[in-house]
Design a protein around this motif. Sequence first.
Motif, PDB file in Angstrom:
ATOM      1  N   PHE A 242       0.849  -1.191   0.000  1.00 40.70           N
ATOM      2  CA  PHE A 242       0.000   0.000   0.000  1.00 40.70           C
ATOM      3  C   PHE A 242       0.882   1.238   0.000  1.00 40.70           C
ATOM      4  CE2 PHE A 242      -2.383  -3.411   1.978  1.00 40.70           C
ATOM      5  CZ  PHE A 242      -3.528  -3.401   1.177  1.00 40.70           C
ATOM      6  N   GLY A 243       0.704   2.075  -1.009  1.00 42.60           N
ATOM      7  CA  GLY A 243       1.522   3.278  -1.132  1.00 42.60           C
ATOM      8  C   GLY A 243       1.179   4.312  -0.063  1.00 42.60           C
ATOM      9  N   TRP A 244       2.104   5.214   0.144  1.00 40.81           N
ATOM     10  CA  TRP A 244       1.894   6.342   1.059  1.00 40.81           C
ATOM     11  C   TRP A 244       2.456   7.589   0.442  1.00 40.81           C
ATOM     12  CZ3 TRP A 244      -1.261   6.386   5.051  1.00 40.81           C
ATOM     13  CH2 TRP A 244      -1.267   7.530   5.864  1.00 40.81           C
ATOM     14  N   PRO A 245       1.761   8.713   0.382  1.00 38.25           N
ATOM     15  CA  PRO A 245       0.423   8.915   0.923  1.00 38.25           C
ATOM     16  C   PRO A 245      -0.645   8.179   0.112  1.00 38.25           C
ATOM     17  CG  PRO A 245       1.105  10.859  -0.297  1.00 38.25           C
ATOM     18  CD  PRO A 245       2.296   9.943  -0.249  1.00 38.25           C
ATOM     19  N   PRO A 246      -1.770   7.869   0.742  1.00 39.19           N
ATOM     20  CA  PRO A 246      -2.837   7.166   0.032  1.00 39.19           C
ATOM     21  C   PRO A 246      -3.444   8.076  -1.039  1.00 39.19           C
ATOM     22  CG  PRO A 246      -3.574   7.791   2.225  1.00 39.19           C
ATOM     23  CD  PRO A 246      -2.124   8.166   2.134  1.00 39.19           C
ATOM     24  N   GLY A 247      -4.058   7.490  -2.026  1.00 41.52           N
ATOM     25  CA  GLY A 247      -4.632   8.256  -3.140  1.00 41.52           C
ATOM     26  C   GLY A 247      -5.877   9.012  -2.746  1.00 41.52           C
TER      27      GLY A 247
END
Length: 117
Positions: free
Chosen positions: A112-117
């Motif tokens: 899960f990427g950061w920052p979230p979309g």
Amino acid sequence: MAEDCVFCDIVAGKIPTEYLYEDDTVLAFADLRPIAPHHVLIIPKAHRDTLVHAATEKDGELLLGRLLKVAAQLGGARLETDGGYRIVVNNGPAAGQTVYHLHVHLLSGRHFGWPPG
Ligand code: AMP
Ligand code: ZN
């Protein structure tokens, strides 16, 4: 119980749904449209529109504590398998809330990427 609430219908057994966890106040089940390999929703059985509504109720601390505790229990199991998980509560339209019955998303099985979309 709120009218026209899909999650109240699930609590009432009107929509056949496999429960992954259940106690007297909390229910967990798989998201219908998963955005991760493992995507579970954790909800209070009692209808609360949003996080702020739940927080301002008399039983707010207890209820929110229980939701997070179940998320931690279910997430703990995923931690072993998936190496981590994310917990999300969308609040309001700008955050993507579509069902106005409080729910905690438990997501795992991918990065899960950061920052979230
Ligand atoms: P949110 O956008 O944060 O309000 O999340 C609502 C979630 O509920 C979405 O991820 C939907 O896929 C999910 N959802 C809607 N109806 C059902 C249903 N009948 N069973 C399981 N999940 C559902
Ligand atoms: Zn509801």
